[in-house]
Design an enzyme around this catalytic site. Sequence first.
Site, PDB file in Angstrom:
ATOM      1  N   LYS A   1       1.016  -1.279   0.220  1.00 23.62           N
ATOM      2  CA  LYS A   1      -0.207   0.009  -0.442  1.00 23.62           C
ATOM      3  C   LYS A   1       0.824   1.364   0.684  1.00 23.62           C
ATOM      4  CE  LYS A   1      -0.412   2.031   3.028  1.00 23.62           C
ATOM      5  NZ  LYS A   1       0.113   3.206   4.809  1.00 23.62           N
TER       6      LYS A   1
ATOM      7  N   ASP B   1      -5.504   0.859   8.237  1.00 23.15           N
ATOM      8  CA  ASP B   1      -4.783   0.844   6.886  1.00 23.15           C
ATOM      9  C   ASP B   1      -5.165  -0.578   6.844  1.00 23.15           C
ATOM     10  OD1 ASP B   1      -3.226   3.100   6.553  1.00 23.15           O
ATOM     11  OD2 ASP B   1      -1.944   1.716   7.577  1.00 23.15           O
TER      12      ASP B   1
END
Length: 270
Positions: free
Chosen positions: A10, A126
């Site tokens: 990510k 996240d």
Amino acid sequence: MATEAFAPAKINLTLHVTGQRKDGYHLLDSLVVFAVVGDRVTCAPGEMSLQVTGPLSEGVPTDGRNLVWRAVEALGAEARITLEKHLPAAAGIGGGSSDAAAVMRAVCEMLGAEMPEDRGLSLGADVPVCTLARAATMRGIGEEIAPVADVPELPAVLVNPRVEVPTPAVFKTLATKDNPPMGAIPAGLGVVPFCAWLATQRNDLEPPARVVEPVIDRVLEALDGALLARMSGSGATCFGIYETQNAAREAALRIAEDNPDWWVVATKLS
């Protein structure tokens, strides 16, 4: 039968810290994309277990300290899990969160179950965006996720100097926690003008992370020649976006040769 899932790295192209709640959680406004490099999880029915393999498996816990284990427990399930590690830990690229999201997808597929409503927010800010695993905005404390279709495919190099940067220390060093939000994401841009827009945005955690771990300065300098070089998340991984994939590969080879102890990979972000 075993079920597999990919856990891509990510990358926070932007990360604006816009406030802090009374409970201590920070409010974020971030444009997130994902790389074609990442970890891989395999789940099979059976008593709970976790085996970690791969080139970056050393030191990764294989019990309840691992977010993958906790993600399966959060689903009220058990599984025999193999986690193949290719991403560095505590690196600002959501390795643990993406692993957790991937194992949630795999276990839900294996059991024919639905993803939890909070999409793993209780495991970390996240995790929800990582369950989506495609370009998206992430706002609030991580619970407000919206897909974004206006991000071009970005040739990139990811560089981590193999140091761990503790996120609490970065937030503690952050001078201002009430910053302007991200601007409107422009549509229909190619790589060069899109990077020009990104340059007008920020990662508010980059300056304090550079104080906590000054080697980040060297990483950003090594990405010289990129259209944009910036830190991802709370660090220490930085990314450089290049005009072409060939330029990214050439930069990755140069950086790796000059810094053999660093983790360096050419990739695509989308």
